[in-house]
Design an enzyme around this catalytic site. Sequence first.
Site, PDB file in Angstrom:
ATOM      1  N   ARG A 152       0.819  -1.211   0.000  1.00 16.99           N
ATOM      2  CA  ARG A 152       0.000   0.000   0.000  1.00 16.99           C
ATOM      3  C   ARG A 152       0.851   1.258   0.000  1.00 16.99           C
ATOM      4  O   ARG A 152       0.384   2.326  -0.384  1.00 16.99           O
ATOM      5  CB  ARG A 152      -0.966   0.005   1.194  1.00 16.99           C
ATOM      6  CG  ARG A 152      -1.962  -1.163   1.201  1.00 16.99           C
ATOM      7  CD  ARG A 152      -2.712  -1.290  -0.127  1.00 16.99           C
ATOM      8  NE  ARG A 152      -3.777  -2.267  -0.050  1.00 16.99           N
ATOM      9  CZ  ARG A 152      -3.679  -3.555  -0.373  1.00 16.99           C
ATOM     10  NH1 ARG A 152      -2.505  -4.046  -0.804  1.00 16.99           N
ATOM     11  NH2 ARG A 152      -4.710  -4.374  -0.276  1.00 16.99           N
TER      12      ARG A 152
ATOM     13  N   GLY B 194       4.347   8.171  25.726  1.00 16.95           N
ATOM     14  CA  GLY B 194       3.147   8.541  24.985  1.00 16.95           C
ATOM     15  C   GLY B 194       3.403   8.871  23.533  1.00 16.95           C
ATOM     16  O   GLY B 194       2.669   8.420  22.649  1.00 16.95           O
TER      17      GLY B 194
ATOM     18  N   LYS C 290      10.617   0.021  29.834  1.00 15.02           N
ATOM     19  CA  LYS C 290       9.820   0.420  28.677  1.00 15.02           C
ATOM     20  C   LYS C 290      10.445  -0.047  27.372  1.00 15.02           C
ATOM     21  O   LYS C 290       9.736  -0.429  26.435  1.00 15.02           O
ATOM     22  CB  LYS C 290       9.622   1.936  28.659  1.00 15.02           C
ATOM     23  CG  LYS C 290       8.647   2.436  29.706  1.00 15.02           C
ATOM     24  CD  LYS C 290       8.396   3.931  29.583  1.00 15.02           C
ATOM     25  CE  LYS C 290       7.380   4.389  30.621  1.00 15.02           C
ATOM     26  NZ  LYS C 290       7.125   5.844  30.544  1.00 15.02           N
TER      27      LYS C 290
ATOM     28  N   ASP D  68      10.045  14.536  27.416  1.00 14.46           N
ATOM     29  CA  ASP D  68       9.126  15.463  28.075  1.00 14.46           C
ATOM     30  C   ASP D  68       9.833  16.486  28.953  1.00 14.46           C
ATOM     31  O   ASP D  68       9.246  17.022  29.885  1.00 14.46           O
ATOM     32  CB  ASP D  68       8.095  14.690  28.909  1.00 14.46           C
ATOM     33  CG  ASP D  68       8.742  13.840  30.001  1.00 14.46           C
ATOM     34  OD1 ASP D  68       9.991  13.862  30.128  1.00 14.46           O
ATOM     35  OD2 ASP D  68       8.001  13.154  30.727  1.00 14.46           O
ATOM     36  N   ASN D  69      11.125  16.744  28.661  1.00 14.95           N
ATOM     37  CA  ASN D  69      11.817  17.767  29.455  1.00 14.95           C
ATOM     38  C   ASN D  69      12.801  18.523  28.578  1.00 14.95           C
ATOM     39  O   ASN D  69      13.355  17.975  27.622  1.00 14.95           O
ATOM     40  CB  ASN D  69      12.528  17.153  30.665  1.00 14.95           C
ATOM     41  CG  ASN D  69      13.685  16.264  30.270  1.00 14.95           C
ATOM     42  OD1 ASN D  69      14.808  16.739  30.111  1.00 14.95           O
ATOM     43  ND2 ASN D  69      13.425  14.964  30.070  1.00 14.95           N
TER      44      ASN D  69
ATOM     45  N   CYS E 137      16.431  27.587  18.255  1.00 11.94           N
ATOM     46  CA  CYS E 137      15.987  28.839  17.635  1.00 11.94           C
ATOM     47  C   CYS E 137      14.604  29.239  18.129  1.00 11.94           C
ATOM     48  O   CYS E 137      14.277  30.426  18.222  1.00 11.94           O
ATOM     49  CB  CYS E 137      15.944  28.695  16.110  1.00 11.94           C
ATOM     50  SG  CYS E 137      17.544  28.575  15.303  1.00 11.94           S
TER      51      CYS E 137
ATOM     52  N   CYS F 165       2.934  15.752  32.324  1.00 11.77           N
ATOM     53  CA  CYS F 165       1.573  15.231  32.356  1.00 11.77           C
ATOM     54  C   CYS F 165       1.282  14.543  33.685  1.00 11.77           C
ATOM     55  O   CYS F 165       0.120  14.345  34.039  1.00 11.77           O
ATOM     56  CB  CYS F 165       1.322  14.292  31.183  1.00 11.77           C
ATOM     57  SG  CYS F 165       2.385  12.849  31.149  1.00 11.77           S
TER      58      CYS F 165
ATOM     59  N   CYS G 222      22.947  26.733  16.514  1.00 13.50           N
ATOM     60  CA  CYS G 222      23.130  26.633  15.055  1.00 13.50           C
ATOM     61  C   CYS G 222      23.423  27.964  14.393  1.00 13.50           C
ATOM     62  O   CYS G 222      23.646  28.016  13.181  1.00 13.50           O
ATOM     63  CB  CYS G 222      21.880  26.023  14.415  1.00 13.50           C
ATOM     64  SG  CYS G 222      20.449  27.148  14.337  1.00 13.50           S
TER      65      CYS G 222
END
Length: 257
Positions: free
Chosen positions: A11, A38, A83, A127-128, A173, A186, A246
Amino acid sequence: MNDDQLLRYSRHILLDEVGIEAQQRFLDAHALIVGAGGLGSPVAMYLAASGVGHLTLVDEDRVDLTNLQRQILHTTQSVGQRKVDSGRQTIERLNPDIRITTLACRADAATLDSLVSDATVVLDCTDNFVTRHAINRACVAHRVPLVSGSALRFDGQVSTFDARSPDSPCYACIFPPDENFEEVACATMGVLAPLVGIIGAVQAAEALKVIGGLGKPLTGRLLMLDALSMQWDSFRAPRQTSCPVCGDASHSPPHTA
């Protein structure tokens, strides 16, 4: 590709923009996924299903019961497992033909420097801000494209940063490392379960576009979602010449007396 692969990925191959050529690039690619929670869950599952040939998962945490509301790599039987180990089991069931490398460790600067240099694309599913900036610095240093996503409460955002392009901004940036952004998680603020799936799926799509040379990635744009109103907004995010990571000054030779 063998006959089974031609059938599995048929596909994709039917898409003129993909075809056998881009699908082969997927199979030859190495995606580094930092974070198996997540966002990392849908990212890993979609990239595995799409045939990205080598996935590296990095996460130091273990599965907790509170994760299961949104972290679809993991199941009730995974509680207490690392995990990355739980994620490997899910991915192997989904597509046993791809290679999976797991590292149950914190993604510090030294680890990232080693891992990023060998990646085709990096996906920031953390998440940090400390880790995000470390990932960004490694991607800029090694000129490896970075797809960054975040989700909290009902709000999500995603962008692609490609250090191979002189016009592309980097993560710093938009979110300068010397600014004091409020660090929220969360665990204290909550997050709508499908939101991480939506943002993670966009990250996976962006990674495939980068790998396959398809369409127009989100380079130079920040895509934001308000899931309460299901309103998408896109903002230009130009490269900052004063960026400490950068920007022009960061590439200047050191001053000597």
